[in-house]
Write a protein that holds these residues in place. Structure first.
Motif, PDB file in Angstrom:
ATOM      1  N   CYS A 121       0.871  -1.187   0.000  1.00  0.00           N
ATOM      2  CA  CYS A 121       0.000   0.000   0.000  1.00  0.00           C
ATOM      3  C   CYS A 121       0.899   1.225   0.000  1.00  0.00           C
ATOM      4  O   CYS A 121       1.716   1.398   0.916  1.00  0.00           O
ATOM      5  N   LEU A 122       0.766   2.045  -1.031  1.00  0.00           N
ATOM      6  CA  LEU A 122       1.482   3.323  -1.055  1.00  0.00           C
ATOM      7  C   LEU A 122       0.792   4.249  -0.065  1.00  0.00           C
ATOM      8  O   LEU A 122      -0.430   4.332  -0.052  1.00  0.00           O
ATOM      9  N   MET A 123       1.564   4.945   0.737  1.00  0.00           N
ATOM     10  CA  MET A 123       0.950   5.753   1.785  1.00  0.00           C
ATOM     11  C   MET A 123       1.486   7.186   1.764  1.00  0.00           C
ATOM     12  O   MET A 123       2.658   7.437   2.067  1.00  0.00           O
ATOM     13  N   GLY A 124       0.561   8.107   1.380  1.00  0.00           N
ATOM     14  CA  GLY A 124       0.911   9.525   1.365  1.00  0.00           C
ATOM     15  C   GLY A 124       0.329  10.252   2.551  1.00  0.00           C
ATOM     16  O   GLY A 124       0.750  11.359   2.892  1.00  0.00           O
ATOM     17  N   SER A 125      -0.658   9.620   3.186  1.00  0.00           N
ATOM     18  CA  SER A 125      -1.288  10.213   4.358  1.00  0.00           C
ATOM     19  C   SER A 125      -0.540   9.701   5.593  1.00  0.00           C
ATOM     20  O   SER A 125      -0.903   8.667   6.179  1.00  0.00           O
ATOM     21  N   ILE A 126       0.522  10.405   5.940  1.00  0.00           N
ATOM     22  CA  ILE A 126       1.442   9.924   6.975  1.00  0.00           C
ATOM     23  C   ILE A 126       1.884  11.099   7.832  1.00  0.00           C
ATOM     24  O   ILE A 126       1.853  12.247   7.386  1.00  0.00           O
ATOM     25  N   ASP A 127       2.290  10.787   9.055  1.00  0.00           N
ATOM     26  CA  ASP A 127       2.786  11.821   9.970  1.00  0.00           C
ATOM     27  C   ASP A 127       4.280  12.031   9.667  1.00  0.00           C
ATOM     28  O   ASP A 127       5.153  11.384  10.261  1.00  0.00           O
ATOM     29  N   ARG A 128       4.538  12.949   8.730  1.00  0.00           N
ATOM     30  CA  ARG A 128       5.930  13.117   8.259  1.00  0.00           C
ATOM     31  C   ARG A 128       6.888  13.573   9.357  1.00  0.00           C
ATOM     32  O   ARG A 128       7.997  13.027   9.462  1.00  0.00           O
ATOM     33  N   PRO A 129       6.499  14.570  10.193  1.00  0.00           N
ATOM     34  CA  PRO A 129       7.459  14.979  11.235  1.00  0.00           C
ATOM     35  C   PRO A 129       7.824  13.817  12.171  1.00  0.00           C
ATOM     36  O   PRO A 129       9.000  13.578  12.447  1.00  0.00           O
ATOM     37  N   ALA A 130       6.811  13.077  12.636  1.00  0.00           N
ATOM     38  CA  ALA A 130       7.084  11.984  13.584  1.00  0.00           C
ATOM     39  C   ALA A 130       7.871  10.860  12.910  1.00  0.00           C
ATOM     40  O   ALA A 130       8.805  10.296  13.501  1.00  0.00           O
ATOM     41  N   LEU A 131       7.515  10.537  11.674  1.00  0.00           N
ATOM     42  CA  LEU A 131       8.230   9.462  10.978  1.00  0.00           C
ATOM     43  C   LEU A 131       9.671   9.870  10.666  1.00  0.00           C
ATOM     44  O   LEU A 131      10.591   9.049  10.775  1.00  0.00           O
ATOM     45  N   SER A 132       9.869  11.134  10.299  1.00  0.00           N
ATOM     46  CA  SER A 132      11.223  11.601   9.976  1.00  0.00           C
ATOM     47  C   SER A 132      12.119  11.446  11.200  1.00  0.00           C
ATOM     48  O   SER A 132      13.279  11.035  11.100  1.00  0.00           O
ATOM     49  N   LYS A 133      11.536  11.768  12.374  1.00  0.00           N
ATOM     50  CA  LYS A 133      12.300  11.632  13.624  1.00  0.00           C
ATOM     51  C   LYS A 133      12.604  10.154  13.900  1.00  0.00           C
ATOM     52  O   LYS A 133      13.739   9.770  14.175  1.00  0.00           O
ATOM     53  N   LEU A 134      11.574   9.327  13.768  1.00  0.00           N
ATOM     54  CA  LEU A 134      11.732   7.891  14.033  1.00  0.00           C
ATOM     55  C   LEU A 134      12.775   7.260  13.104  1.00  0.00           C
ATOM     56  O   LEU A 134      13.582   6.425  13.523  1.00  0.00           O
ATOM     57  N   LEU A 135      12.738   7.673  11.845  1.00  0.00           N
ATOM     58  CA  LEU A 135      13.644   7.078  10.848  1.00  0.00           C
ATOM     59  C   LEU A 135      15.056   7.668  10.944  1.00  0.00           C
ATOM     60  O   LEU A 135      15.989   7.132  10.339  1.00  0.00           O
ATOM     61  N   GLY A 136      15.191   8.746  11.698  1.00  0.00           N
ATOM     62  CA  GLY A 136      16.509   9.369  11.847  1.00  0.00           C
ATOM     63  C   GLY A 136      17.059   9.882  10.525  1.00  0.00           C
ATOM     64  O   GLY A 136      18.198   9.590  10.169  1.00  0.00           O
ATOM     65  N   LEU A 137      16.224  10.636   9.815  1.00  0.00           N
ATOM     66  CA  LEU A 137      16.643  11.105   8.486  1.00  0.00           C
ATOM     67  C   LEU A 137      17.830  12.051   8.584  1.00  0.00           C
ATOM     68  O   LEU A 137      17.840  12.958   9.415  1.00  0.00           O
ATOM     69  N   PRO A 138      18.808  11.852   7.706  1.00  0.00           N
ATOM     70  CA  PRO A 138      19.924  12.801   7.691  1.00  0.00           C
ATOM     71  C   PRO A 138      19.470  14.174   7.201  1.00  0.00           C
ATOM     72  O   PRO A 138      18.424  14.297   6.557  1.00  0.00           O
ATOM     73  N   GLU A 139      20.247  15.182   7.525  1.00  0.00           N
ATOM     74  CA  GLU A 139      19.996  16.556   7.078  1.00  0.00           C
ATOM     75  C   GLU A 139      19.806  16.587   5.559  1.00  0.00           C
ATOM     76  O   GLU A 139      20.577  15.942   4.826  1.00  0.00           O
ATOM     77  N   GLY A 140      18.776  17.286   5.084  1.00  0.00           N
ATOM     78  CA  GLY A 140      18.586  17.445   3.640  1.00  0.00           C
ATOM     79  C   GLY A 140      17.862  16.277   2.983  1.00  0.00           C
ATOM     80  O   GLY A 140      17.732  16.233   1.764  1.00  0.00           O
ATOM     81  N   VAL A 141      17.399  15.338   3.779  1.00  0.00           N
ATOM     82  CA  VAL A 141      16.658  14.205   3.211  1.00  0.00           C
ATOM     83  C   VAL A 141      15.231  14.264   3.751  1.00  0.00           C
ATOM     84  O   VAL A 141      15.015  14.323   4.960  1.00  0.00           O
ATOM     85  N   LYS A 142      14.269  14.275   2.816  1.00  0.00           N
ATOM     86  CA  LYS A 142      12.868  14.553   3.165  1.00  0.00           C
ATOM     87  C   LYS A 142      12.010  13.316   2.893  1.00  0.00           C
ATOM     88  O   LYS A 142      12.165  12.685   1.830  1.00  0.00           O
ATOM     89  N   LEU A 143      11.111  13.030   3.836  1.00  0.00           N
ATOM     90  CA  LEU A 143      10.221  11.874   3.650  1.00  0.00           C
ATOM     91  C   LEU A 143       9.101  12.220   2.676  1.00  0.00           C
ATOM     92  O   LEU A 143       8.380  13.204   2.880  1.00  0.00           O
ATOM     93  N   ARG A 144       8.947  11.435   1.639  1.00  0.00           N
ATOM     94  CA  ARG A 144       7.862  11.630   0.674  1.00  0.00           C
ATOM     95  C   ARG A 144       6.719  10.661   0.934  1.00  0.00           C
ATOM     96  O   ARG A 144       5.584  11.054   1.103  1.00  0.00           O
ATOM     97  N   TYR A 145       7.004   9.359   0.903  1.00  0.00           N
ATOM     98  CA  TYR A 145       5.964   8.334   1.057  1.00  0.00           C
ATOM     99  C   TYR A 145       6.478   7.195   1.918  1.00  0.00           C
ATOM    100  O   TYR A 145       7.687   6.974   2.008  1.00  0.00           O
TER     101      TYR A 145
END
Ligand SMILES: Cc1cc2nc3c(=O)[nH]c(=O)nc-3n(C[C@H](O)[C@H](O)[C@H](O)COP(=O)(O)O)c2cc1C
Length: 191
Positions: A121-145
């Motif tokens: 299931c492709l998921m665009g309806s997501i909590d991007r701030p919380a997921l970005s924190k959980l995933l530990g995204l590096p600087e300059g990398v943005k969560l899309r889906y």
């Protein structure tokens, strides 16, 4: 499987068996996305595979299911939830991001998974701030889906559209019924 049958059955799945997907299948899905066509061959996308049960559990409340259905029907219950996710990321340090490229990449990713019987299931309806924190995204990398993955525990059928209603629904067996516009509506002409 014949290609049109493959495409007819490569649908959105939202309830899954609780058995793991082999890491090699998830890696292959990312590999399929990696080699997808993209504008000017710019390749601005990156991926994170989420497969550890703890992290998968932490992602579950941060994704939103089936906007066309009441939550009690559309949201997978405990024991039905996806067993893996792949985060689709935009590397903002690279020029030329394109939503079309992202769509093509996710199309390849989900097709590669479906080739092993793994539904998504492709998921665009997501909590991007919380997921970005959980995933530990590096600087300059943005969560899309997020892409939810697992072996489906339901079927999904294409059905004829009635009165232009695009809303998908569940039948008595809790299988998804997904209305698609008919060919005569979408193929305007052949010149
Ligand atoms: C860009 C995009 C975003 C989507 N986001 C969600 C989502 O957040 N939650 C969800 O349950 N389904 C989501 N879907 C799945 C669509 O609801 C699904 O593709 C549509 O109902 C048609 O079903 P089909 O994929 O079986 O043809 C998304 C699909 C796309 C292409």
């Amino acid at each position: 499987m014949e290609i049109m049958e493959f495409l007819r059955t490569r649908r959105t799945y939202r309830r899954f068996e609780q058995r793991p997907v082999a890491p090699e299948i998830l890696t292959e899905a990312v590999d399929a996305a990696r080699i997808a066509s993209c504008g000017a061959n710019r390749q601005t996308l990156k991926y994170i595979i989420v497969q550890s049960p703890e992290t998968v559990a932490a992602v579950q409340p941060l994704v939103h299911w089936a906007a066309s259905l009441p939550p009690e029907l559309g949201r997978p219950k405990p024991g039905e939830q996806p067993v893996a996710f792949i985060a689709v990321l935009q590397d903002e340090r690279l020029p030329g991001y394109s939503d079309t490229d992202t769509g093509l990449a996710m199309g390849s990713l989900t097709a590669a998974a479906w080739g092993h019987g793994v539904g998504s299931c492709l998921m665009g309806s997501i909590d991007r701030p919380a997921l970005s924190k959980l995933l530990g995204l590096p600087e300059g990398v943005k969560l899309r889906y997020m892409v939810a993955l697992g072996y489906p525990s339901h079927e999904s059928h294409l059905v004829s559209m009635k009165d232009g209603d695009t809303k998908y629904y569940l039948d008595d067996a809790r299988d998804y019924c997904v209305p698609k516009r008919p060919m005569e509506e979408v193929l305007l002409k052949t010149l």
